[in-house]
Design a protein around this motif. Structure first.
Motif, mmCIF file in Angstrom:
data_model
loop_
_atom_site.group_PDB
_atom_site.id
_atom_site.type_symbol
_atom_site.label_atom_id
_atom_site.label_comp_id
_atom_site.label_asym_id
_atom_site.label_seq_id
_atom_site.Cartn_x
_atom_site.Cartn_y
_atom_site.Cartn_z
ATOM 1 N N VAL A 191 56.252 26.515 1.759
ATOM 2 C CA VAL A 191 57.381 25.600 1.565
ATOM 3 C C VAL A 191 58.091 25.923 0.246
ATOM 4 O O VAL A 191 57.445 26.029 -0.806
ATOM 5 C CB VAL A 191 56.906 24.126 1.562
ATOM 6 N N ASP A 192 59.392 26.075 0.310
ATOM 7 C CA ASP A 192 60.196 26.291 -0.895
ATOM 8 C C ASP A 192 60.330 24.962 -1.635
ATOM 9 O O ASP A 192 60.896 24.004 -1.090
ATOM 10 C CB ASP A 192 61.576 26.819 -0.498
ATOM 11 N N PRO A 193 59.811 24.849 -2.869
ATOM 12 C CA PRO A 193 59.877 23.561 -3.592
ATOM 13 C C PRO A 193 61.293 23.029 -3.746
ATOM 14 O O PRO A 193 61.522 21.819 -3.659
ATOM 15 C CB PRO A 193 59.248 23.888 -4.951
ATOM 16 N N SER A 194 62.254 23.929 -3.962
ATOM 17 C CA SER A 194 63.629 23.471 -4.170
ATOM 18 C C SER A 194 64.182 22.795 -2.914
ATOM 19 O O SER A 194 65.011 21.883 -3.011
ATOM 20 C CB SER A 194 64.527 24.645 -4.568
ATOM 21 N N SER A 195 63.714 23.214 -1.733
ATOM 22 C CA SER A 195 64.183 22.576 -0.503
ATOM 23 C C SER A 195 63.650 21.159 -0.377
ATOM 24 O O SER A 195 64.183 20.347 0.384
ATOM 25 C CB SER A 195 63.755 23.399 0.716
ATOM 26 N N ALA A 196 62.573 20.860 -1.104
ATOM 27 C CA ALA A 196 61.997 19.515 -1.107
ATOM 28 C C ALA A 196 62.507 18.688 -2.278
ATOM 29 O O ALA A 196 61.996 17.589 -2.537
ATOM 30 C CB ALA A 196 60.477 19.604 -1.148
ATOM 31 N N GLY A 197 63.493 19.217 -3.020
ATOM 32 C CA GLY A 197 64.067 18.490 -4.140
ATOM 33 C C GLY A 197 63.255 18.585 -5.415
ATOM 34 O O GLY A 197 63.417 17.752 -6.311
ATOM 35 N N ILE A 198 62.376 19.579 -5.513
ATOM 36 C CA ILE A 198 61.526 19.744 -6.700
ATOM 37 C C ILE A 198 62.113 20.846 -7.581
ATOM 38 O O ILE A 198 62.271 21.983 -7.123
ATOM 39 C CB ILE A 198 60.090 20.101 -6.289
ATOM 40 N N PRO A 199 62.468 20.557 -8.822
ATOM 41 C CA PRO A 199 63.024 21.579 -9.717
ATOM 42 C C PRO A 199 62.020 22.714 -9.934
ATOM 43 O O PRO A 199 60.819 22.488 -10.063
ATOM 44 C CB PRO A 199 63.294 20.807 -11.016
ATOM 45 N N VAL A 200 62.539 23.931 -9.971
ATOM 46 C CA VAL A 200 61.690 25.107 -10.153
ATOM 47 C C VAL A 200 62.187 25.882 -11.365
ATOM 48 O O VAL A 200 63.383 26.113 -11.519
ATOM 49 C CB VAL A 200 61.724 26.011 -8.900
ATOM 50 N N ASP A 201 61.260 26.261 -12.243
ATOM 51 C CA ASP A 201 61.636 27.099 -13.386
ATOM 52 C C ASP A 201 60.706 28.307 -13.449
ATOM 53 O O ASP A 201 59.801 28.469 -12.633
ATOM 54 C CB ASP A 201 61.605 26.301 -14.693
ATOM 55 N N SER A 202 60.936 29.159 -14.428
ATOM 56 C CA SER A 202 60.200 30.425 -14.539
ATOM 57 C C SER A 202 58.726 30.227 -14.865
ATOM 58 O O SER A 202 57.917 31.142 -14.706
ATOM 59 C CB SER A 202 60.844 31.316 -15.608
ATOM 60 N N ARG A 203 58.347 29.041 -15.326
ATOM 61 C CA ARG A 203 56.951 28.806 -15.689
ATOM 62 C C ARG A 203 56.078 28.446 -14.490
ATOM 63 O O ARG A 203 54.855 28.405 -14.599
ATOM 64 C CB ARG A 203 56.873 27.678 -16.731
ATOM 65 N N ARG A 204 56.712 28.176 -13.352
ATOM 66 C CA ARG A 204 55.943 27.768 -12.170
ATOM 67 C C ARG A 204 55.175 28.972 -11.634
ATOM 68 O O ARG A 204 55.745 30.031 -11.378
ATOM 69 C CB ARG A 204 56.873 27.210 -11.095
ATOM 70 N N ARG A 205 53.895 28.826 -11.429
ATOM 71 C CA ARG A 205 53.045 29.922 -10.958
ATOM 72 C C ARG A 205 52.484 29.674 -9.555
ATOM 73 O O ARG A 205 51.858 30.546 -8.980
ATOM 74 C CB ARG A 205 51.872 30.115 -11.933
ATOM 75 N N VAL A 206 52.715 28.510 -9.011
ATOM 76 C CA VAL A 206 52.163 28.155 -7.706
ATOM 77 C C VAL A 206 53.120 28.592 -6.606
ATOM 78 O O VAL A 206 54.326 28.327 -6.674
ATOM 79 C CB VAL A 206 51.912 26.633 -7.607
ATOM 80 N N GLU A 207 52.593 29.256 -5.591
ATOM 81 C CA GLU A 207 53.405 29.614 -4.431
ATOM 82 C C GLU A 207 53.516 28.405 -3.508
ATOM 83 O O GLU A 207 52.523 27.840 -3.072
ATOM 84 C CB GLU A 207 52.772 30.784 -3.676
ATOM 85 N N GLY A 208 54.750 27.985 -3.238
ATOM 86 C CA GLY A 208 54.947 26.823 -2.384
ATOM 87 C C GLY A 208 54.767 25.527 -3.154
ATOM 88 O O GLY A 208 55.054 25.438 -4.354
ATOM 89 N N LEU A 209 54.288 24.501 -2.465
ATOM 90 C CA LEU A 209 54.095 23.186 -3.069
ATOM 91 C C LEU A 209 52.697 23.034 -3.651
ATOM 92 O O LEU A 209 51.731 23.601 -3.133
ATOM 93 C CB LEU A 209 54.315 22.088 -2.022
ATOM 94 N N ARG A 210 52.586 22.256 -4.726
ATOM 95 C CA ARG A 210 51.273 21.878 -5.243
ATOM 96 C C ARG A 210 50.693 20.757 -4.378
ATOM 97 O O ARG A 210 51.411 20.059 -3.659
ATOM 98 C CB ARG A 210 51.394 21.393 -6.684
ATOM 99 N N ARG A 211 49.397 20.570 -4.488
ATOM 100 C CA ARG A 211 48.743 19.514 -3.716
ATOM 101 C C ARG A 211 49.327 18.142 -4.045
ATOM 102 O O ARG A 211 49.600 17.331 -3.149
ATOM 103 C CB ARG A 211 47.236 19.508 -3.997
ATOM 104 N N GLU A 212 49.513 17.870 -5.327
ATOM 105 C CA GLU A 212 50.016 16.559 -5.716
ATOM 106 C C GLU A 212 51.450 16.347 -5.233
ATOM 107 O O GLU A 212 51.860 15.215 -4.952
ATOM 108 C CB GLU A 212 49.926 16.360 -7.237
ATOM 109 N N GLU A 213 52.209 17.429 -5.109
ATOM 110 C CA GLU A 213 53.581 17.313 -4.605
ATOM 111 C C GLU A 213 53.576 16.970 -3.115
ATOM 112 O O GLU A 213 54.368 16.137 -2.663
ATOM 113 C CB GLU A 213 54.335 18.618 -4.873
ATOM 114 N N VAL A 214 52.700 17.611 -2.358
ATOM 115 C CA VAL A 214 52.576 17.275 -0.935
ATOM 116 C C VAL A 214 52.161 15.820 -0.779
ATOM 117 O O VAL A 214 52.704 15.080 0.051
ATOM 118 C CB VAL A 214 51.559 18.196 -0.235
ATOM 119 N N ALA A 215 51.198 15.389 -1.582
ATOM 120 C CA ALA A 215 50.724 14.008 -1.513
ATOM 121 C C ALA A 215 51.857 13.028 -1.809
ATOM 122 O O ALA A 215 52.060 12.039 -1.082
ATOM 123 C CB ALA A 215 49.574 13.802 -2.488
ATOM 124 N N HIS A 216 52.608 13.287 -2.879
ATOM 125 C CA HIS A 216 53.698 12.385 -3.264
ATOM 126 C C HIS A 216 54.767 12.320 -2.169
ATOM 127 O O HIS A 216 55.210 11.221 -1.790
ATOM 128 C CB HIS A 216 54.321 12.862 -4.579
#
Length: 288
Positions: free
Chosen positions: A15-40
């Motif tokens: 899942v592309d985080p930006s498509s879910a409304g989650i800001p993405v910057d160069s420091r993000r190292r996780v591919e797709g969504l984090r667990r806590e993001e899916v939960a929220h």
């Protein structure tokens, strides 16, 4: 062979985080969504979702599954697969078996102008008409098409669109593993393919699922050349996991001419009799 935890992990990774409304910057190292993001985004607690991915949670409700499917962008096939995985502990489907009914074999051999096969959930060919035997250049009952594609016919073989075929095969076997998680013959086939094919191992790890329904399928036949066929998969109405697969050519196409030419050939140097093919088909098949 397959479980809810693994499927959730692979789905959130795509899942592309930006498509879910989650800001993405160069420091993000996780591919797709984090667990806590899916939960929220799903409206469940982080602790509960973590337990789902660890295989420790109780059976999730339909509301939770619907929310997860929405957040993870699951299509209809994936949503059904998610539900089966979530219910595995409480509902174990017995792998179907048995002989092919003679009445069904009669219907199969009424198809004379197109290759036609009866296949089970393991992709074992249980029966085939004469034109299917000529297409494959061998007796077809007893053939496992997944093994044929990954271990026997490489990208230089019979299948003109080999890469696409491999995606379809793995997606179908993933669905079958979700339906019949305790089928030892299916588990053995998956293990054999994983041992023998690096591409199978890579595709299996993605946990993608695909339903076999209809679409183009091209073969590169050594005697009649390219055959651009259309496959229709008809699920048999007996909950057996079996399908009738018919490969047809567009009217007036070069492929229709190719099938007519193929029908005049006999790779075994003798007349092919439907009764012989049917008799072989009704015996239990081994492997795969």
């Amino acid at each position: 062979m397959d479980d809810l935890a693994g499927f959730l992990r692979t789905r959130r990774a795509r899942v592309d985080p930006s498509s879910a409304g989650i800001p993405v910057d160069s420091r993000r190292r996780v591919e797709g969504l984090r667990r806590e993001e899916v939960a929220h985004l799903s409206g469940v607690s982080v602790d509960y979702y973590v337990r789902l991915e660890q295989g420790r949670a109780t059976q999730p409700s339909e509301q939770v599954l619907d929310a997860l499917a929405r957040v993870l962008g699951l299509d209809e096939t994936e949503r059904g697969h998610l539900d089966r995985l979530a219910r595995q502990r409480h509902r174990r489907a017995k792998a179907p078996g048995g002989r092919v009914r003679p009445e069904l074999l009669r219907v199969l051999h009424l198809v004379t102008d197109a290759p036609a096969l009866i296949m089970d959930h393991r992709m074992d060919v249980l029966a085939a008409n004469r034109l299917a035997r000529l297409l494959y250049g061998r007796p077809v009952p007893g053939l496992n098409t997944a093994r044929h594609i990954f271990l026997e016919e490489t990208e230089r073989g019979l299948y003109a669109n080999w890469d696409t075929c491999t995606l379809d095969v793995v997606g179908h076997l993933r669905l079958a593993a979700g339906k019949y998680p305790e089928d030892p013959r299916l588990a053995s086939l998956v293990g054999e393919l994983a041992m023998g094919s690096e591409r199978f191992r890579r595709l299996w790890a993605r946990a993608d699922v695909r339903a076999r329904t209809h679409g183009p399928k091209a073969y590169r036949h050594p005697l009649v050349g390219l055959l651009e066929l259309h496959h229709e998969n008809f699920a048999l109405p007996d909950d057996s996991g079996r399908e009738l697969l018919v490969l047809s050519a567009a009217p007036g196409s070069p492929t229709e001419d190719g099938l007519r030419l193929l029908a005049t050939l006999d790779t075994d140097h003798g007349a092919a009799h439907p009764a012989n093919d049917a008799g072989a088909a009704t015996r239990p098949t081994g492997g795969g």
